[in-house]
Scaffold this motif. Structure first.
Motif, mmCIF file in Angstrom:
data_model
loop_
_atom_site.group_PDB
_atom_site.id
_atom_site.type_symbol
_atom_site.label_atom_id
_atom_site.label_comp_id
_atom_site.label_asym_id
_atom_site.label_seq_id
_atom_site.Cartn_x
_atom_site.Cartn_y
_atom_site.Cartn_z
ATOM 1 N N SER A 118 9.526 0.946 0.574
ATOM 2 C CA SER A 118 8.505 1.621 1.386
ATOM 3 C C SER A 118 8.247 3.025 0.849
ATOM 4 O O SER A 118 9.179 3.703 0.394
ATOM 5 N N SER A 119 7.000 3.480 0.955
ATOM 6 C CA SER A 119 6.720 4.898 0.666
ATOM 7 C C SER A 119 7.578 5.785 1.557
ATOM 8 O O SER A 119 7.930 6.897 1.192
ATOM 9 N N TYR A 120 7.892 5.261 2.749
ATOM 10 C CA TYR A 120 8.685 6.036 3.707
ATOM 11 C C TYR A 120 10.179 5.739 3.580
ATOM 12 O O TYR A 120 10.949 5.897 4.542
ATOM 13 N N TYR A 145 1.855 3.762 1.316
ATOM 14 C CA TYR A 145 1.109 4.444 2.370
ATOM 15 C C TYR A 145 0.357 5.539 1.638
ATOM 16 O O TYR A 145 0.959 6.496 1.152
ATOM 17 N N THR A 171 -0.788 -0.824 2.349
ATOM 18 C CA THR A 171 -0.669 -0.943 3.806
ATOM 19 C C THR A 171 -2.003 -0.602 4.438
ATOM 20 O O THR A 171 -2.442 0.549 4.399
ATOM 21 N N SER A 174 -1.919 0.269 9.297
ATOM 22 C CA SER A 174 -1.140 1.318 9.969
ATOM 23 C C SER A 174 -1.729 2.700 9.691
ATOM 24 O O SER A 174 -1.063 3.580 9.159
ATOM 25 N N THR A 175 -2.976 2.854 10.071
ATOM 26 C CA THR A 175 -3.619 4.129 9.779
ATOM 27 C C THR A 175 -3.370 5.148 10.893
ATOM 28 O O THR A 175 -3.562 6.339 10.687
ATOM 29 N N TYR A 214 2.275 9.325 10.039
ATOM 30 C CA TYR A 214 1.026 8.589 9.811
ATOM 31 C C TYR A 214 -0.170 9.538 9.677
ATOM 32 O O TYR A 214 -1.068 9.297 8.873
ATOM 33 N N SER A 217 -0.738 10.676 6.310
ATOM 34 C CA SER A 217 -1.186 9.667 5.351
ATOM 35 C C SER A 217 -2.695 9.443 5.532
ATOM 36 O O SER A 217 -3.313 9.974 6.452
ATOM 37 N N HIS A 264 2.203 -6.422 11.164
ATOM 38 C CA HIS A 264 3.154 -5.305 11.126
ATOM 39 C C HIS A 264 4.243 -5.498 12.195
ATOM 40 O O HIS A 264 4.618 -4.563 12.896
#
Ligand code: PYR
Length: 373
Positions: A118-120, A145, A171, A174-175, A214, A217, A264
């Motif tokens: 994950s980017s996170y 992301y 992704t 999940s904005t 979020y 992002s 998700h």
């Protein structure tokens, strides 16, 4: 955060089913962290339905199929998989266990499939590198992301490529944060930083709420982003979060190489159908033009079987693997994966399927009385 202590034990697990594993993990993971992992959006209708909706279809067994020792191996994006599972990307795995991404990647590599970063992630590229020693050929994917800043996107994509990532998962679902009421009640903030995206967060990520991560992002995700990613790193793009045939076709039109059907894990749009309920129509629209991956709700071999029979090529395992990590580190994850593989093998034997291809050709039947939430 010095006072956040999650799982530390590294051990094999004895598993009867994955619902038990979830319950046992609750004893290990601090309350707010467990709530963050387990919960969904709003009424958690979609979260529940992701599992129950598998009951909308029945498996039609073929009992004189001349089958013995079914083979769960398959290939995906040109790589061998020991079973049709990969890791569905989740943020900040240190919330569950001190081995965090390092243990999770190691387990998926040892099992013989693929980890998604994950980017996170709560680990840096350098920290994750040792998980691939001896597994240089194992596929790995980077879940992007996007940042609002293309300079940062370019840097992340190049890092992912240098790390050996074989595909980018964009992704798209999940904005903004879904309505995660439990996170609000528990005042959940990430207990650790996120080294890959700290370049675009206000700070390291430690102590930040999900809505603020979020918000840092990119919100406006469009087909142009698929083209953009390919222009930067020339890797296959998996478009994640697709729930309609229209989006699948739009994504393919923009160059998506894989359609990733997911809601998700019921964490974003509550009121959406169960993820499995969207799969068949998407597969019919895609008509084999690109591979399909599926996640959200897999807890049993029957679920894997149904997803493959409905059109998926491989399925993502998310929360159950994370609960396995909490309870037993990388060994716990391996126990979860082996449980699922054994369960799938049993279903293959009982349905007369020798190979994964046989499952893909199997027929499901509608169960019309279905009305579960
Ligand atoms: C989630 O909490 O669902 C993320 O993807 C970060």
């Amino acid at each position: 955060m010095a006072d956040y202590v999650a799982g530390t034990e590294v051990k094999d697990l004895k598993i009867v089913n994955l619902y038990d594993v979830e319950d046992e993990a609750r004893e290990i993971i601090p309350e707010a962290g467990y709530g963050y992992i387990r919960s969904g959006a709003g009424d958690e209708f979609t979260l529940r339905r992701n599992v129950t909706c598998f009951n909308s279809k029945g498996i039609l067994p073929r009992v004189i199929g001349d089958v013995e020792h079914p083979d769960t191996s398959t290939t995906f994006l040109g790589k061998d998989y020991s079973a049709p599972f990969f890791y569905a990307p989740i943020a900040a795995l240190g919330i569950a266990h001190e081995e965090k991404e390092i243990g999770m990647a190691k387990a998926f590599n040892e099992f013989g499939t693929a980890f998604s970063i994950s980017s996170y992630a709560g680990s840096s590229w350098d920290e994750m590198a040792p998980s691939y020693e001896g597994y240089e050929d194992r596929p790995r994917y980077f879940q992007l992301y996007m940042s609002k800043n293309h300079g940062f996107n370019e840097a992340m994509l190049n890092e992912a490529k240098d790390f050996g990532c074989q595909a980018i998962i964009l992704t798209a679902d999940s904005t903004v944060e879904g309505n995660r009421e439990l996170n609000k009640r528990n005042h959940f903030t990430y207990p650790f930083g996120m080294p890959i995206v700290e370049r675009y967060l206000a700070g390291s990520g430690e102590g930040m709420a999900l809505k603020d991560v979020y918000a840092s992002s990119k919100q406006k995700i469009s087909p142009k982003d698929i083209e953009y990613i390919k222009s930067i790193c020339d890797l296959p793009v998996m478009l994640k979060g697709v729930q309609t045939p229209e989006d699948a076709l739009k994504g393919i039109g923009a160059g998506a190489d894989v359609i990733y059907v997911s809601n998700h894990g019921g964490r974003q749009l509550d009121g959406a159908p169960g993820s499995f309920e969207t799969l068949e129509a998407i597969a019919q629209a895609v008509q084999g033009e690109v591979p399909i991956v599926f996640d959200s709700g897999i807890r049993r071999g029957e679920h894997v079987f149904k997803a493959l029979a409905a059109g998926a090529d491989v399925v993502g395992i998310g929360r159950p693997a994370l609960y396995g990590l909490a309870l037993g580190g990388h060994k716990g994850v391996l126990s979860v994966l082996n449980y699922l593989k054994d369960d799938l093998t049993r279903i293959m034997q009982l349905t007369g399927c020798q190979t994964i291809e046989d499952i893909k050709n199997a027929r499901l039947t509608d169960l019309p009385a279905y009305n579960e939430a």
